[in-house]
Design a protein around this motif. Structure first.
Motif, mmCIF file in Angstrom:
data_model
loop_
_atom_site.group_PDB
_atom_site.id
_atom_site.type_symbol
_atom_site.label_atom_id
_atom_site.label_comp_id
_atom_site.label_asym_id
_atom_site.label_seq_id
_atom_site.Cartn_x
_atom_site.Cartn_y
_atom_site.Cartn_z
ATOM 1 N N SER A 33 0.999 -1.392 0.236
ATOM 2 C CA SER A 33 -0.060 0.498 -0.168
ATOM 3 C C SER A 33 0.821 1.161 0.037
ATOM 4 C CB SER A 33 -0.881 -0.042 0.980
ATOM 5 O OG SER A 33 -1.706 1.234 1.301
ATOM 6 N N GLU A 34 0.751 2.331 -0.787
ATOM 7 C CA GLU A 34 0.871 3.871 -0.625
ATOM 8 C C GLU A 34 -0.156 4.724 -0.917
ATOM 9 O OE1 GLU A 34 4.781 4.697 -0.972
ATOM 10 O OE2 GLU A 34 5.271 2.444 -1.520
ATOM 11 N N LYS A 35 0.723 6.017 -0.543
ATOM 12 C CA LYS A 35 -0.416 7.288 0.005
ATOM 13 C C LYS A 35 0.262 8.177 -1.087
ATOM 14 C CE LYS A 35 -3.241 7.626 3.162
ATOM 15 N NZ LYS A 35 -4.254 8.026 4.104
ATOM 16 N N LEU A 36 0.092 8.933 -2.002
ATOM 17 C CA LEU A 36 0.155 9.514 -2.889
ATOM 18 C C LEU A 36 -0.524 11.459 -2.233
ATOM 19 C CD1 LEU A 36 0.086 8.042 -6.483
ATOM 20 C CD2 LEU A 36 2.099 7.868 -4.612
ATOM 21 N N ASP A 37 -0.103 11.749 -2.390
ATOM 22 C CA ASP A 37 0.147 13.125 -2.236
ATOM 23 C C ASP A 37 -0.432 14.100 -4.012
ATOM 24 O OD1 ASP A 37 -0.326 13.575 0.391
ATOM 25 O OD2 ASP A 37 1.437 13.536 1.060
ATOM 26 N N LYS A 38 -1.125 14.590 -3.776
ATOM 27 C CA LYS A 38 -1.243 15.638 -4.590
ATOM 28 C C LYS A 38 0.142 16.074 -5.651
ATOM 29 C CE LYS A 38 -3.727 19.443 -6.965
ATOM 30 N NZ LYS A 38 -4.270 21.244 -6.633
ATOM 31 N N ASN A 39 0.009 15.668 -6.801
ATOM 32 C CA ASN A 39 0.726 15.328 -8.320
ATOM 33 C C ASN A 39 1.636 14.860 -7.828
ATOM 34 O OD1 ASN A 39 0.265 18.330 -9.585
ATOM 35 N ND2 ASN A 39 0.594 19.489 -8.552
ATOM 36 N N GLU A 40 2.251 13.845 -7.145
ATOM 37 C CA GLU A 40 2.805 12.433 -7.071
ATOM 38 C C GLU A 40 2.356 11.510 -8.054
ATOM 39 O OE1 GLU A 40 4.565 12.965 -3.107
ATOM 40 O OE2 GLU A 40 3.032 11.969 -2.554
ATOM 41 N N MET A 41 3.485 11.147 -8.597
ATOM 42 C CA MET A 41 3.271 9.706 -9.252
ATOM 43 C C MET A 41 4.246 8.465 -8.600
ATOM 44 S SD MET A 41 4.096 11.914 -12.949
ATOM 45 C CE MET A 41 3.612 10.731 -14.271
ATOM 46 N N MET A 42 2.876 7.600 -9.078
ATOM 47 C CA MET A 42 4.231 6.220 -8.827
ATOM 48 C C MET A 42 3.422 5.379 -10.491
ATOM 49 S SD MET A 42 1.895 3.645 -5.939
ATOM 50 C CE MET A 42 3.431 1.929 -6.245
ATOM 51 N N ILE A 43 4.452 4.580 -10.381
ATOM 52 C CA ILE A 43 4.614 3.882 -11.716
ATOM 53 C C ILE A 43 5.066 2.618 -10.655
ATOM 54 C CG2 ILE A 43 6.425 2.520 -13.815
ATOM 55 C CD1 ILE A 43 7.267 5.569 -13.833
ATOM 56 N N ALA A 44 3.451 1.561 -11.171
ATOM 57 C CA ALA A 44 3.269 0.395 -10.793
ATOM 58 C C ALA A 44 3.060 -0.523 -12.013
ATOM 59 C CB ALA A 44 2.115 0.325 -10.081
ATOM 60 N N GLN A 45 3.916 -1.756 -11.515
ATOM 61 C CA GLN A 45 3.967 -3.450 -12.728
ATOM 62 C C GLN A 45 3.069 -4.260 -12.457
ATOM 63 O OE1 GLN A 45 7.737 -4.516 -13.046
ATOM 64 N NE2 GLN A 45 7.141 -5.698 -15.415
ATOM 65 N N PHE A 46 2.242 -5.154 -13.157
ATOM 66 C CA PHE A 46 1.994 -6.128 -12.640
ATOM 67 C C PHE A 46 2.530 -7.238 -12.765
ATOM 68 C CE2 PHE A 46 -1.740 -3.632 -14.038
ATOM 69 C CZ PHE A 46 -2.526 -3.866 -13.467
ATOM 70 N N THR A 47 2.925 -7.904 -11.786
ATOM 71 C CA THR A 47 4.057 -8.917 -11.875
ATOM 72 C C THR A 47 3.160 -10.322 -11.361
ATOM 73 O OG1 THR A 47 4.053 -8.741 -9.527
ATOM 74 C CG2 THR A 47 5.820 -7.325 -11.197
ATOM 75 N N GLU A 48 4.412 -11.530 -10.820
ATOM 76 C CA GLU A 48 4.074 -12.641 -10.626
ATOM 77 C C GLU A 48 3.271 -12.619 -9.246
ATOM 78 O OE1 GLU A 48 6.482 -15.439 -9.152
ATOM 79 O OE2 GLU A 48 7.734 -14.435 -10.688
ATOM 80 N N HIS A 49 3.415 -11.793 -8.671
ATOM 81 C CA HIS A 49 3.241 -11.600 -7.614
ATOM 82 C C HIS A 49 1.565 -10.732 -7.697
ATOM 83 C CE1 HIS A 49 6.128 -13.832 -5.503
ATOM 84 N NE2 HIS A 49 6.864 -13.011 -5.916
ATOM 85 N N THR A 50 1.703 -9.766 -8.505
ATOM 86 C CA THR A 50 0.509 -8.773 -8.676
ATOM 87 C C THR A 50 -0.124 -8.045 -9.227
ATOM 88 O OG1 THR A 50 2.129 -7.270 -7.252
ATOM 89 C CG2 THR A 50 0.127 -6.458 -8.534
ATOM 90 N N SER A 51 -1.979 -8.801 -9.262
ATOM 91 C CA SER A 51 -2.572 -9.316 -9.701
ATOM 92 C C SER A 51 -3.543 -7.749 -10.589
ATOM 93 C CB SER A 51 -3.525 -10.906 -10.242
ATOM 94 O OG SER A 51 -4.638 -10.529 -8.718
ATOM 95 N N ALA A 52 -3.897 -7.577 -9.627
ATOM 96 C CA ALA A 52 -4.102 -5.922 -9.544
ATOM 97 C C ALA A 52 -4.208 -5.266 -8.671
ATOM 98 C CB ALA A 52 -5.817 -6.647 -8.838
ATOM 99 N N ILE A 53 -4.176 -3.910 -9.042
ATOM 100 C CA ILE A 53 -4.289 -2.523 -8.717
ATOM 101 C C ILE A 53 -5.386 -1.806 -8.250
ATOM 102 C CG2 ILE A 53 -2.647 -0.404 -8.417
ATOM 103 C CD1 ILE A 53 -0.500 -2.560 -10.051
ATOM 104 N N LYS A 54 -5.740 -1.529 -6.711
ATOM 105 C CA LYS A 54 -6.820 -0.907 -6.243
ATOM 106 C C LYS A 54 -6.429 0.992 -5.773
ATOM 107 C CE LYS A 54 -10.329 -0.589 -2.818
ATOM 108 N NZ LYS A 54 -10.474 -1.679 -2.107
#
Length: 72
Positions: A33-54
């Protein structure tokens, strides 16, 4: 199973946007889990462990399939 290579870019449009990674397998669980503040960006990847991102909160999401916005 190898990494799929599918990335998404999440840009917070307000403070406190939650990004939650969900596991693969027979039991879907939260694993990150991550919490982002306004204008922050995150790059996420689907992997063998991650099937979904909420994403909870107002954000712009870019994928290989296009750009979309959550309303919060």
């Amino acid at each position: 199973m190898a990494d799929t290579g599918d990335y998404i870019v999440i840009k917070a449009e307000e403070n406190g946007v939650n990004v939650i990674g969900l596991t693969r397998g027979t039991d879907t669980r939260f694993h990150h889990s991550e919490k982002l503040d306004k204008n922050e960006m995150m790059i996420a990847q689907f992997t063998e462990h991650t099937s979904a991102i909420k994403i909870r909160g107002k954000a712009t999401i870019q994928t290989a399939h296009g750009e979309m916005s959550s309303e919060g």
